[in-house]
Scaffold this motif. Sequence first.
Motif, PDB file in Angstrom:
ATOM      1  N   GLU A  12       0.809  -1.229   0.000  1.00 19.86           N
ATOM      2  CA  GLU A  12       0.000   0.000   0.000  1.00 19.86           C
ATOM      3  C   GLU A  12       0.843   1.281   0.000  1.00 19.86           C
ATOM      4  N   VAL A  13       2.089   1.248   0.487  1.00 16.48           N
ATOM      5  CA  VAL A  13       2.911   2.464   0.510  1.00 16.48           C
ATOM      6  C   VAL A  13       3.152   2.993  -0.911  1.00 16.48           C
ATOM      7  N   LEU A  14       3.137   2.101  -1.898  1.00 19.61           N
ATOM      8  CA  LEU A  14       3.346   2.526  -3.282  1.00 19.61           C
ATOM      9  C   LEU A  14       2.144   3.290  -3.839  1.00 19.61           C
ATOM     10  N   ARG A  15       1.018   3.221  -3.166  1.00 20.87           N
ATOM     11  CA  ARG A  15      -0.206   3.895  -3.628  1.00 20.87           C
ATOM     12  C   ARG A  15      -0.523   5.157  -2.828  1.00 20.87           C
ATOM     13  N   GLU A  16       0.319   5.464  -1.836  1.00 19.81           N
ATOM     14  CA  GLU A  16       0.104   6.662  -1.022  1.00 19.81           C
ATOM     15  C   GLU A  16       0.761   7.874  -1.671  1.00 19.81           C
ATOM     16  N   LYS A  17       0.180   9.034  -1.442  1.00 15.76           N
ATOM     17  CA  LYS A  17       0.842  10.285  -1.822  1.00 15.76           C
ATOM     18  C   LYS A  17       1.884  10.563  -0.734  1.00 15.76           C
ATOM     19  N   ALA A  18       3.150  10.610  -1.118  1.00 19.17           N
ATOM     20  CA  ALA A  18       4.233  10.773  -0.147  1.00 19.17           C
ATOM     21  C   ALA A  18       4.180  12.152   0.499  1.00 19.17           C
ATOM     22  N   ASN A  34      21.288   5.881   1.730  1.00 24.23           N
ATOM     23  CA  ASN A  34      20.814   4.500   1.659  1.00 24.23           C
ATOM     24  C   ASN A  34      19.999   4.238   0.395  1.00 24.23           C
ATOM     25  N   MET A  35      19.255   5.253  -0.064  1.00 20.17           N
ATOM     26  CA  MET A  35      18.500   5.093  -1.313  1.00 20.17           C
ATOM     27  C   MET A  35      19.467   4.930  -2.487  1.00 20.17           C
ATOM     28  N   ALA A  36      20.524   5.722  -2.520  1.00 22.29           N
ATOM     29  CA  ALA A  36      21.501   5.594  -3.608  1.00 22.29           C
ATOM     30  C   ALA A  36      22.145   4.214  -3.569  1.00 22.29           C
ATOM     31  N   ALA A  49      11.625   7.230  -2.406  1.00 22.85           N
ATOM     32  CA  ALA A  49      11.555   6.757  -1.019  1.00 22.85           C
ATOM     33  C   ALA A  49      10.415   5.759  -0.769  1.00 22.85           C
ATOM     34  N   PRO A  50       9.215   5.937  -1.359  1.00 19.91           N
ATOM     35  CA  PRO A  50       8.168   4.939  -1.120  1.00 19.91           C
ATOM     36  C   PRO A  50       8.580   3.518  -1.549  1.00 19.91           C
ATOM     37  N   GLN A  51       9.514   3.422  -2.473  1.00 19.92           N
ATOM     38  CA  GLN A  51       9.946   2.098  -2.933  1.00 19.92           C
ATOM     39  C   GLN A  51      10.759   1.342  -1.886  1.00 19.92           C
ATOM     40  N   ILE A  52      11.196   2.037  -0.837  1.00 18.60           N
ATOM     41  CA  ILE A  52      11.826   1.331   0.285  1.00 18.60           C
ATOM     42  C   ILE A  52      10.954   1.468   1.535  1.00 18.60           C
ATOM     43  N   GLY A  53       9.675   1.779   1.310  1.00 17.94           N
ATOM     44  CA  GLY A  53       8.706   1.802   2.402  1.00 17.94           C
ATOM     45  C   GLY A  53       8.651   3.097   3.191  1.00 17.94           C
ATOM     46  N   VAL A  54       9.268   4.170   2.661  1.00 17.54           N
ATOM     47  CA  VAL A  54       9.300   5.457   3.365  1.00 17.54           C
ATOM     48  C   VAL A  54       8.448   6.457   2.585  1.00 17.54           C
TER      49      VAL A  54
END
Length: 151
Positions: A12-18, A34-36, A49-54
């Motif tokens: 669901e984090v991938l469907r949220e507006k960050a 860490n993202m890099a 960031a949403p792709q790592i759950g943030v």
Amino acid sequence: MAVYKIVEIGDEVLREKAKPVKEITPNIIKLLDNMADTMYAANGVGLAAPQIGVSKRVIVIDVGEGLIELINPEILEAAGNVVDTEGCLSVPGMIGEVARADRLVVKGLNRQGETVTYKAKGWLARAFQHEIDHLEGIVFVDRATNLRKAE
């Protein structure tokens, strides 16, 4: 630094507006690092960031011209229209054709909190749009035609 597990479609984090980053703290700097590391370890050209759950408005991109880090990115101008093949680290093994603007002006903050602007075209423009879509809860499969398994 650290390499994170990449969240896959269905989470669901991938469907949220960050959420916008209000202040650049040491944790945001660590997030960028860490993202890099995660993007490079996965052989990707971009990561949001949403792709790592943030759920924060942070992206990293490297299309072979060096690392770009943007906090709270926004597209100021978009022109042209080009269809090309895309994939996504959060949708492993799938590709599809996506229409995107070919030229962009993108603004955001760097890790020092300074406003930076990028004029992007071609592959870099596509990467910016793909990653900024993630911040809006949009995954490339939402825009893709001819979705298929990557060979």
